[in-house]
Enzyme design. Structure first.
Site, PDB file in Angstrom:
ATOM      1  N   LYS A  87       2.894   6.939  -8.691  1.00  0.00           N
ATOM      2  CA  LYS A  87       2.618   5.582  -8.207  1.00  0.00           C
ATOM      3  C   LYS A  87       3.836   4.667  -8.114  1.00  0.00           C
ATOM      4  CE  LYS A  87       2.066   3.042 -12.280  1.00  0.00           C
ATOM      5  NZ  LYS A  87       1.634   1.722 -12.654  1.00  0.00           N
ATOM      6  N   SER A 127      -5.767   1.066  -4.306  1.00  0.00           N
ATOM      7  CA  SER A 127      -4.785  -0.011  -4.497  1.00  0.00           C
ATOM      8  C   SER A 127      -4.861  -1.009  -3.358  1.00  0.00           C
ATOM      9  CB  SER A 127      -3.374   0.603  -4.536  1.00  0.00           C
ATOM     10  OG  SER A 127      -2.394  -0.417  -4.473  1.00  0.00           O
ATOM     11  N   TYR A 152       3.504   6.008  -1.041  1.00  0.00           N
ATOM     12  CA  TYR A 152       2.534   5.818  -2.139  1.00  0.00           C
ATOM     13  C   TYR A 152       1.291   5.120  -1.591  1.00  0.00           C
ATOM     14  CZ  TYR A 152      -0.038   3.240  -5.589  1.00  0.00           C
ATOM     15  OH  TYR A 152      -1.072   2.702  -6.300  1.00  0.00           O
ATOM     16  N   LYS A 156      -2.764   6.478  -0.662  1.00  0.00           N
ATOM     17  CA  LYS A 156      -4.028   5.873  -1.130  1.00  0.00           C
ATOM     18  C   LYS A 156      -4.952   5.624   0.068  1.00  0.00           C
ATOM     19  CE  LYS A 156      -3.275   5.482  -5.568  1.00  0.00           C
ATOM     20  NZ  LYS A 156      -4.077   6.236  -6.547  1.00  0.00           N
ATOM     21  N   ASN A 182      -2.765  -6.337  -9.034  1.00  0.00           N
ATOM     22  CA  ASN A 182      -1.577  -6.019  -9.856  1.00  0.00           C
ATOM     23  C   ASN A 182      -1.912  -5.897 -11.337  1.00  0.00           C
ATOM     24  OD1 ASN A 182      -0.447  -6.945  -7.244  1.00  0.00           O
ATOM     25  ND2 ASN A 182       1.486  -6.641  -8.325  1.00  0.00           N
ATOM     26  N   ASP A 301       8.237  -6.068   0.428  1.00  0.00           N
ATOM     27  CA  ASP A 301       7.391  -7.042  -0.289  1.00  0.00           C
ATOM     28  C   ASP A 301       6.703  -7.965   0.715  1.00  0.00           C
ATOM     29  OD1 ASP A 301       7.696  -6.287  -2.890  1.00  0.00           O
ATOM     30  OD2 ASP A 301       9.458  -7.502  -3.238  1.00  0.00           O
TER      31      ASP A 301
HETATM   32  C1  WQD Z   1       5.404  -8.013  -8.043  1.00  0.00           C
HETATM   33  C2  WQD Z   1       6.309  -9.144  -7.610  1.00  0.00           C
HETATM   34  C3  WQD Z   1       8.315  -8.431  -6.482  1.00  0.00           C
HETATM   35  C4  WQD Z   1      10.161  -6.466  -9.916  1.00  0.00           C
HETATM   36  C5  WQD Z   1       3.147  -2.642  -6.620  1.00  0.00           C
HETATM   37  C6  WQD Z   1       2.430  -1.605  -5.811  1.00  0.00           C
HETATM   38  C7  WQD Z   1       0.962  -1.672  -6.109  1.00  0.00           C
HETATM   39  C8  WQD Z   1       0.749  -1.525  -7.588  1.00  0.00           C
HETATM   40  C9  WQD Z   1       1.473  -2.642  -8.313  1.00  0.00           C
HETATM   41  C10 WQD Z   1       0.391   0.738  -8.280  1.00  0.00           C
HETATM   42  C11 WQD Z   1       6.903  -8.897  -6.220  1.00  0.00           C
HETATM   43  C12 WQD Z   1       8.639  -9.126  -7.804  1.00  0.00           C
HETATM   44  C13 WQD Z   1       9.268  -7.154  -9.104  1.00  0.00           C
HETATM   45  C14 WQD Z   1      11.426  -7.028 -10.209  1.00  0.00           C
HETATM   46  C15 WQD Z   1      10.841  -8.955  -8.912  1.00  0.00           C
HETATM   47  N1  WQD Z   1       1.223  -0.268  -8.041  1.00  0.00           N
HETATM   48  N2  WQD Z   1       9.605  -8.375  -8.633  1.00  0.00           N
HETATM   49  N3  WQD Z   1      11.722  -8.265  -9.694  1.00  0.00           N
HETATM   50  O1  WQD Z   1       5.039  -4.735  -5.462  1.00  0.00           O
HETATM   51  O2  WQD Z   1       3.114  -6.365  -5.862  1.00  0.00           O
HETATM   52  O3  WQD Z   1       2.755  -3.929  -6.201  1.00  0.00           O
HETATM   53  O4  WQD Z   1       2.859  -2.499  -7.991  1.00  0.00           O
HETATM   54  O5  WQD Z   1      -0.799   0.802  -8.178  1.00  0.00           O
HETATM   55  O6  WQD Z   1       0.311  -0.639  -5.433  1.00  0.00           O
HETATM   56  O7  WQD Z   1       2.621  -1.880  -4.450  1.00  0.00           O
HETATM   57  O8  WQD Z   1       4.177  -5.194  -7.805  1.00  0.00           O
HETATM   58  O9  WQD Z   1       5.296  -5.667  -9.945  1.00  0.00           O
HETATM   59  O10 WQD Z   1       6.569  -4.378  -8.153  1.00  0.00           O
HETATM   60  O11 WQD Z   1       6.127  -6.801  -7.837  1.00  0.00           O
HETATM   61  O12 WQD Z   1      11.133 -10.063  -8.446  1.00  0.00           O
HETATM   62  O13 WQD Z   1      12.300  -6.431 -10.935  1.00  0.00           O
HETATM   63  O14 WQD Z   1       7.419  -9.199  -8.500  1.00  0.00           O
HETATM   64  O15 WQD Z   1       9.219  -8.847  -5.476  1.00  0.00           O
HETATM   65  O16 WQD Z   1       6.958 -10.140  -5.567  1.00  0.00           O
HETATM   66  P1  WQD Z   1       3.830  -5.116  -6.232  1.00  0.00           P
HETATM   67  P2  WQD Z   1       5.592  -5.444  -8.498  1.00  0.00           P
END
Ligand code: WQD
Length: 351
Positions: A87, A127, A152, A156, A182, A301
């Site tokens: 994932k 997801s 990924y 799904k 999330n 993103d």
């Molecule tokens: C959240 C926000 C980043 C890391 C993904 C998958 C989704 C699920 C959850 C599995 C965004 C910002 C992140 C960092 C940052 N996964 N960020 N610095 O991308 O919404 O979803 O994870 O099931 O399917 O797509 O989650 O936590 O990666 O990011 O600024 O070091 O935090 O840009 O805005 P996301 P995330």
């Protein structure tokens, strides 16, 4: 007599939290996991929390024969929850074939084995990524799913289409897909939680590892989005709230309460929080300053994602109730407890 539920990927983050809720709701749980992104130690932690150690089978679900054998052994199961999948979004972009092979071949083997053994209920860990960049918000289950930008997310989306075709071809098979927004947070015991291998992709573990001194600072990927503070908005949901929804989905499917053979539910809170909201919450609940820097956007993103939650409320009788501060605090409690455990292990004292 306890109803038996097979949980693939049950040693993982969401899987283990769901196993705990199932045991606490008097289900007999069988975990099938290849431990490629989890540890068998999780079974001991589940035992410590619930007093029950689930039956465990270390099986690679890409191995068709091994999958058929383990399902035959547990053909008295009433339903399956399929968490088993890789994932990491970023990794999937670099290595799409590994993701399509692992996530889809294992799904196909699970579906074949369950039909062969007349196990009628199937719950799929999906997801919100399947929605791509939404045209409207909040996102309802009727929103068109787009082609996700990562292998990924696309695995799904394709998985949901495979399930739909299998349902249409059979007359006694029922399925529910749960589309997570999330997931963050950890069990109140602090004994299980998110443990990404390597550098965390997701925001919450990166924050807690930065605060724990494992990462030097958090990079905030862009503050020039069309949102209240310029940082992207997401629907963060506590993993225990998420786990509870799975128990309700199991009940619905076993009791044949579904309106149609294949149902899809969003699992979110309906509230959107920005990256800076999460950082501010963390600093408030830990009474500390987080070291972070605003940098360039992360490719792929989207500006905003948050769920319409009324369908899960109406049909599952479920809604999330943990606040952002509670989610963030539970993630931090887990990080601190886990690091303390690891350092005492290194120094030789028992866990
Ligand atoms: C959240 C926000 C980043 C890391 C993904 C998958 C989704 C699920 C959850 C599995 C965004 C910002 C992140 C960092 C940052 N996964 N960020 N610095 O991308 O919404 O979803 O994870 O099931 O399917 O797509 O989650 O936590 O990666 O990011 O600024 O070091 O935090 O840009 O805005 P996301 P995330």
């Amino acid at each position: 007599m306890q109803n038996k539920i097979i949980v693939t990927g049950g040693c993982g983050y969401i899987g283990s939290h769901t196993v705990i809720e199932l045991i606490e709701n008097n289900y007999n749980v069988v975990i099938i996991d290849d431990l490629s992104n989890s540890s068998e130690e999780t079974l001991e932690r589940i035992l410590k929390i619930t007093g029950t150690k689930p039956t465990f089978a270390n099986v690679d679900l890409k191995d068709e024969m091994a999958t058929k054998a383990v399902f035959k052994k547990h053909k008295d199961a009433k339903a399956i929850i399929n968490f088993a999948a890789h994932k990491a979004v970023g990794e999937s972009v670099k290595n799409p074939l590994m993701y399509y092979n692992n996530n889809l071949c294992s799904l196909i083997n699970v579906l074949s084995a369950q039909i062969e053994n007349n196990i009628e209920g199937f719950i799929f860990s999906s997801s919100a990524t399947v929605y791509g960049t939404p045209e409207t918000l909040p996102i309802t289950e009727k929103n068109e799913t787009q082609r996700p930008s990562s292998a990924y997310g696309n695995s799904k989306k394709i998985a949901e289409e495979i399930i739909d075709d299998v349902i249409k071809a059979s007359n006694n098979f029922q399925a529910i897909s749960l589309r997570y927004f999330n997931p963050i947070g950890a069990h109140e015991s602090g004994l299980i939680g998110e443990l990404p291998s390597g550098i965390p992709n997701n925001l919450m573990p990166y924050i807690t590892q930065t605060a724990a001194g494992i990462r030097e600072k958090l990079m905030v990927f862009g503050n020039d989005y069309p949102t209240k503070d310029g940082t992207p908005i997401r629907d963060y949901i506590h993993v225990v709230d998420l786990a509870k929804a799975h128990v309700l989905a199991v009940k619905r499917i076993i009791n044949k309460e579904q309106d149609m053979p294949y149902e899809i539910f969003n699992l979110g809170t309906g509230n959107g929080f920005s990256v800076l909201d999460v950082i501010n919450s963390f600093e408030k609940v830990t009474n500390s300053k987080l070291n972070y820097e605003i940098v360039e956007r992360r490719p792929g993103d989207v500006p905003q994602l948050y769920a319409a939650t009324n369908l899960a409320k109406e049909k599952l009788g479920w809604s999330a109730n943990k606040t952002l501060d509670e989610m963030v605090k539970s993630s931090w409690d887990w990080e601190q407890k886990y690091r303390k455990e690891q350092s005492s292990k290194e120094s030789g004292s028992a866990f």
